[in-house]
Write an enzyme that holds these catalytic residues in place. Structure first.
Site: not given
Ligand code: PGA
Length: 252
Positions: A9, A11, A168, A214, A235-236
């Site tokens: 993702n 974002k 999540e 994370s 994500g990141g």
């Protein structure tokens, strides 16, 4: 056997050029593992067509970060499932924690989005997860149960089988704090048990439940080795091709 599923993702990150470069690097680097691992990348709406084109020869699905539940009409700024399908999307996130807690979406709206995604031919990824205060107050089970039941309300077994669930915990998203594999497994097992009661043992056995929050190359493997963790929503670390590829590799 549930095939491992790794989804990235992005974002509200990356510009057009960076999106295409990242997509191409992931496509190139995952050509061997894509047989064993189901891979999806989820860029910002406006870059979906370019990313779909960039991965057209790879076994990589593209998803949207959100959808609107109406099919068309006077809903300024919104995007429908059929529009996303038309651009080549396969998946749509519904009820991501940032949509719930930053933008203010509630269970009822998330439920409408899940239903609209399925009607429009997309595969929804329904995100659930508790806030830190809720975990501290021992309300994780209550919150996840409510979000799951409300998110799937009104869906028959056939429709529900199109859904992927992502657990999540909100306190783990973008914070560097990951749920321990045991904490995550506990909630995944709860979700599978609930699905078995709501639908059938077979559906519960077949549905994919991803963990998110994370996830990094160094913790992805252990998380995915848990019995009820079928993959990860990243994500990141999905913004870095090497990290995302390492996570895909950990799923093989
Ligand atoms: P994170 O995000 O990996 O940056 O924590 C996960 C998500 O929001 O899906």
């Amino acid at each position: 056997m549930r095939k491992p599923f790794v989804a990235g993702n992005w974002k509200m990150n990356a510009d057009g050029h960076a999106s295409v470069e990242l997509a191409k690097a992931i496509a190139f680097g995952s050509s061997e593992s894509a047989e064993q691992v189901h891979i999806a990348i989820i860029p910002p709406f406006v870059y979906i067509p370019a990313v779909v084109k960039a991965v057209s020869t790879a076994r990589i699905a593209v998803g949207a970060q959100d959808i609107y539940f109406e099919q068309k009409g006077a809903f300024t700024g919104e995007i429908s499932a059929s529009m996303l399908k038309d651009t080549g999307c396969t998946y749509a996130l519904c009820g991501h924690s940032e949509r719930r807690h930053v933008i203010g979406e509630n269970d009822e709206l998330v439920n409408k989005k899940v239903a609209a995604a399925i009607s429009g031919g997309l595969l929804p990824i329904l995100c659930v997860g508790e806030l830190i205060e809720e975990r501290k107050a021992s309300k994780t089970e209550e919150v996840v149960t409510r979000q799951l039941k409300n998110g799937l309300a009104g869906l028959n077994i056939e429709k529900a089988s199109a859904v992927t669930i992502a657990y999540e915990p909100v306190w783990a998203i973008g914070t560097g704090l990951t749920a321990t594999p045991q904490q995550a497994q506990e909630v995944h097992a709860l979700i599978r048990k609930l699905l078995s009661k709501m639908y059938s043992a077979q559906l519960a056995e077949e549905i994919r439940i991803l963990y998110g929050g994370s996830v990094k190359p160094d913790n992805a493997g252990e998380l995915m080795r848990q019995q009820d963790i079928d993959g990860v929503l990243v994500g990141g670390a999905s913004l870095n091709a090497d990290d995302f590829l390492a996570i895909i590799q950990a799923a093989v």
